[in-house]
Design an enzyme around this catalytic site. Structure first.
Site, PDB file in Angstrom:
ATOM      1  N   ARG A   1       0.855  -1.186   0.000  1.00  0.00           N
ATOM      2  CA  ARG A   1       0.000   0.000   0.000  1.00  0.00           C
ATOM      3  C   ARG A   1       0.891   1.236   0.000  1.00  0.00           C
ATOM      4  NH1 ARG A   1      -5.547  -0.646   0.955  1.00  0.00           N
ATOM      5  NH2 ARG A   1      -6.142  -2.746   1.636  1.00  0.00           N
TER       6      ARG A   1
ATOM      7  N   HIS B   1     -12.265  -1.837  -2.678  1.00  0.00           N
ATOM      8  CA  HIS B   1     -13.268  -0.815  -2.988  1.00  0.00           C
ATOM      9  C   HIS B   1     -13.596  -0.822  -4.482  1.00  0.00           C
ATOM     10  CE1 HIS B   1     -12.526   0.712   1.041  1.00  0.00           C
ATOM     11  NE2 HIS B   1     -13.467   1.618   0.876  1.00  0.00           N
TER      12      HIS B   1
ATOM     13  N   ARG C   1      -9.126   6.246  -4.239  1.00  0.00           N
ATOM     14  CA  ARG C   1      -8.225   5.324  -3.548  1.00  0.00           C
ATOM     15  C   ARG C   1      -6.757   5.685  -3.773  1.00  0.00           C
ATOM     16  NH1 ARG C   1     -10.338   3.737   0.415  1.00  0.00           N
ATOM     17  NH2 ARG C   1      -9.184   1.783   0.568  1.00  0.00           N
TER      18      ARG C   1
ATOM     19  N   HIS D   1      -4.169   2.836  -2.300  1.00  0.00           N
ATOM     20  CA  HIS D   1      -3.867   1.879  -3.368  1.00  0.00           C
ATOM     21  C   HIS D   1      -2.996   2.513  -4.444  1.00  0.00           C
ATOM     22  CE1 HIS D   1      -6.386  -1.457  -2.108  1.00  0.00           C
ATOM     23  NE2 HIS D   1      -7.371  -0.618  -1.871  1.00  0.00           N
TER      24      HIS D   1
END
Length: 357
Positions: A83, A119, A170, A176
């Site tokens: 991440r 997501h 994101r 991400h």
């Protein structure tokens, strides 16, 4: 391989930095998009609406959401995705250069691996179901009309606009990398498209729901134990999240892989219980279910009660208790909206006059 991934990750960090610097005024928007794109809203908002408007769509939506998120968990365990918010602090890639400044937010510090994006995958799958189901309802068996073609264009433009906003959100929030959100969208669409051709989910027995729930749970736990036995630590991301998250209170246990797993299998098992209950048969299979005011009442009451129910958070001090309560809470969501609430409303409203049907 590692060198190539470092280049890919660096591109993602530069993308996040660019968005955060040039779109600071959009911070609240991106946070809102990320919150709305959380799969919880598919269970607590979209499912009760669609189930009482078009039962088959609601069932398919829940299956796609659950199986998609379960596959997302397995993919994350296999792919070991980083991440941005911890990679930029943990890597030695920038040893001879200044590290790009990346901001963190209250919704940034998720604790699971990053690839593919949950997501993006969840939103793509759920919205794909809604778009394709809506188009199939309006198309019918006749040749597509001009109005239908316009609706087709509008819905698909809306679909891709939603996906773009979720992906940018994101990336902006440093949750991400770009390749992870793209993988999430493609995976979500693939899951939803697969369920367009599976008809057995609409009349599955309680026994089938039980065995599928048991398989999903046992496979995930067995896979975890197998990799752990091979010396692979699948909870490696939890340590990185706790180490590199800006604020400890931003690290939430409900974003761990096992929390996601228990929520999914709980939701699916709850749906099986609800669809095979006598309360569901009495309230949703009789003449009352054809009465639109009844279905509308079910939607409104479900949304209100599920919103209140969602505000109840299981205690997270002891992980085992948290996971058990998460399973029970998730199972109660479809159980309430599919059987309990319609049954109670049917008793209150009684049978409508045939002329009002």
């Amino acid at each position: 391989m590692e060198k190539g991934m470092n280049v890919l990750h660096d591109f993602g960090i530069q993308s996040t930095h660019y968005l955060q610097v040039n779109y600071q005024d959009s911070q609240d928007w991106f946070i809102l998009v990320s919150v709305i794109a959380d799969l919880r809203n598919a269970f607590y908002v979209l499912f009760p609406i669609w189930f009482h408007l078009r039962e088959a769509v609601g069932i398919k939506l829940l299956w796609v959401a659950v199986i998609g998120d379960w596959l997302n968990l397995v993919f994350k365990w296999i792919l070991f995705g980083q991440r941005p918010y911890w990679w930029v602090m943990d890597t030695d890639y920038y040893s001879n250069a200044s590290v790009p400044l990346i901001k963190q937010f209250p919704v940034t510090c998720e604790t699971g691996p990053g690839s593919p994006s949950g997501h993006a995958m969840g939103t793509a799958g759920v919205y794909y179901v809604m778009v394709t189901s809506t188009l199939s309802m309006f198309r019918g068996k006749k040749k597509p009309t001009y109005r239908f073609r316009c609706l087709n264009v509008i819905l698909w433009l809306g679909f891709w606009a939603v996906q773009l906003n979720v992906c940018l959100s994101r990336i902006y929030l440093a949750a991400h990398f770009p390749h992870q959100v793209v993988a999430g969208v493609l995976s979500g669409i693939a899951v939803a498209e697969t369920f367009r051709h599976i008809q057995s989910i609409y009349n599955a027995s309680l026994k089938k729901y039980f065995f599928i729930t048991f398989f999903l749970l046992s496979f995930a736990i067995g896979f975890y134990l197998l990799l752990k036995g091979l010396g692979v630590d699948l909870l490696w991301t939890l340590e990185k999240a706790r180490r590199w998250c800006e604020r400890p209170e931003w690290v939430h246990i409900d974003t761990t892989p096992f929390a996601s797993l228990l929520k999914n299998v709980g939701t699916l098992f709850g749906l099986g219980l609800a669809l095979n209950s006598s309360m569901y048969r009495e309230s949703c299979k009789g003449t009352l279910s054809k009465w639109f005011p009844f279905r509308l009442s079910c939607i409104v009451v479900s949304l209100i009660l599920l919103h209140l129910f969602d505000s109840l958070k299981p205690p997270s001090q002891i992980e085992l208790i948290f996971y058990v309560l998460s399973f029970c809470k998730s199972a109660a969501v479809p159980l309430a909206s599919v059987s309990l609430i319609p049954y109670c409303l049917a008793r209150v409203l009684g049978q409508p006059d045939k002329k009002s049907l």
